[in-house]
Design an enzyme around this catalytic site. Structure first.
Site, PDB file in Angstrom:
ATOM      1  N   ASP A 135      -4.967  -8.504  -1.163  1.00 47.20           N
ATOM      2  CA  ASP A 135      -4.515  -9.570  -0.587  1.00 47.20           C
ATOM      3  C   ASP A 135      -6.046 -10.861  -0.673  1.00 47.20           C
ATOM      4  O   ASP A 135      -5.343 -11.733  -0.804  1.00 47.20           O
ATOM      5  CB  ASP A 135      -4.350  -9.087   0.303  1.00 47.20           C
ATOM      6  CG  ASP A 135      -2.622  -7.670  -0.046  1.00 47.20           C
ATOM      7  OD1 ASP A 135      -2.296  -8.551  -0.158  1.00 47.20           O
ATOM      8  OD2 ASP A 135      -3.974  -6.581   1.389  1.00 47.20           O
ATOM      9  N   HIS A 140      -2.005  -4.000   5.448  1.00 52.62           N
ATOM     10  CA  HIS A 140      -1.418  -4.389   4.635  1.00 52.62           C
ATOM     11  C   HIS A 140      -0.102  -4.227   4.008  1.00 52.62           C
ATOM     12  O   HIS A 140       0.258  -2.473   3.494  1.00 52.62           O
ATOM     13  CB  HIS A 140      -1.898  -3.480   2.903  1.00 52.62           C
ATOM     14  CG  HIS A 140      -1.359  -3.527   1.260  1.00 52.62           C
ATOM     15  ND1 HIS A 140      -2.148  -4.333   0.525  1.00 52.62           N
ATOM     16  CD2 HIS A 140      -0.976  -2.674   0.405  1.00 52.62           C
ATOM     17  CE1 HIS A 140      -1.043  -4.382  -0.225  1.00 52.62           C
ATOM     18  NE2 HIS A 140      -0.425  -3.353  -0.525  1.00 52.62           N
TER      19      HIS A 140
END
Length: 332
Positions: free
Chosen positions: A159, A187
């Site tokens: 990410d 996440h």
């Protein structure tokens, strides 16, 4: 050359591992002069595929690779480990409730945590990749009480890399001209990609990301949703999950644990919260900005948090508290 280190990859017959194992075996992660024993764990039905991966690693004729051990047995896989990369997990299947997903993964990561506790070195560094990564990481850590909880982390580097890349593309600079982006929290699609503290090098000068991008609406809107939804977008396009970029992020994460973060720069990773940083509840694996030195991470504390960021950080923490509490119902 130093003695070989033992590195485990679980889910080793899967597609992320297929992209990852070569990076590790050729020295991109633990160093160009660090010999390795690679241990490959997968479930019994995947052993024929694992044998193919084993043959390919042999056929690469890589000088650092001293031994490859394919297995479906935890007592073999977790023995004397220096590093464990836990990629394998139960994927969410159609019609599956999140509670069912958590229950299935608690079973896996409780078992693997117990195996780490029993067989691995107490200095082992454990990276959890398999989703839901934050909560799976917490369960593994709780199931390995003799290993310091600071030795466990989960992957939010993918990410982080996605956020970095989106800003770089927008400004028209190489990705390494962007630093200090932050992924806060889980996440999942509640994660908060934050560039309030990020710096972008433009024409040789470092400036703030907001100044470089010159589009606050994009940074507070499409930028965030693009990073949050990127995994789903890749699956929609490829009909498979992100493997190449996940393998690169895993390599980045473990290399930084081994060798430290670049001077004057921080990265994002999911680590245990003690309740003292940024008002995040304790006993969560939450993604923070960290610096790493001597294989030890420290949260970058004291960054100014505005109201916009606070709301996003609290929302992803709330989801993690709910996930944790659900998962803990199944741990007994």
């Amino acid at each position: 050359m130093s003695d070989p280190i033992r590195v485990l990859v679980t889910g080793a017959a899967g597609q992320i591992a297929y992209s990852l194992l070569y990076n590790i075996a050729k020295g991109d992660v633990f160093g160009k002069d660090q010999p390795l024993v690679l241990v490959l764990l997968d479930i019994t039905p995947m052993l024929p595929v694992l044998d193919g991966v084993f043959m390919e690693l042999q056929d690469c004729a890589l000088p650092l690779l001293r031994e490859v051990i394919p297995t479906d047995k935890e007592e073999v896989a977790f023995k004397d480990l220096d590093a464990a990369i836990l990629v394998g997990s139960m994927p969410r299947k159609e019609g599956m409730e999140r509670k069912d997903l958590l229950k299935a993964n608690v079973k896996i990561f409780k078992s693997q945590g117990a195996a780490l506790d029993k067989y691995a070195k107490k200095t082992v560094k454990v990276l959890v990749v398999g989703n839901p990564a934050n909560t799976n990481c917490l369960i593994a850590s709780k199931s390995a009480p003799s290993i310091p909880k600071e030795n466990f982390s989960c992957l939010t580097r993918l990410d982080h890399n996605r956020a970095r890349s989106q800003v770089a593309i927008r400004v028209g600079v190489p990705a390494d001209n962007v630093k200090d982006v932050i992924i806060w929290g889980n996440h999942s699609s509640t994660q908060y990609p934050d560039v309030h503290h990020a710096k972008v090098k433009v024409q040789g000068k470092e400036i703030g990301a907001y100044e470089a991008v010159k589009d606050d609406g994009w940074l507070k809107g499409d930028f965030i949703s693009t990073v949050q939804q990127r995994g789903a977008a890749v699956i929609k396009a490829r009909k498979l999950s992100s493997a190449m970029s996940a393998a690169k992020a895993i390599s980045d994460h473990m290399r930084d644990i081994w060798f430290g973060t670049p001077e004057g720069e921080f990265i994002s990773m999911g680590v245990i919260s003690d309740g003292n940083a940024y008002g995040i509840p304790s006993d969560l694996i939450y993604s923070f900005p960290v610096v790493i030195k001597n294989k030890t991470w420290n949260i970058v504390d004291g960054l100014a948090i505005n109201d916009f960021s606070r709301g996003k950080m609290d929302a992803t923490a709330k989801e993690l508290v709910e996930e944790r509490d659900t998962a803990l119902e199944f741990i007994a």
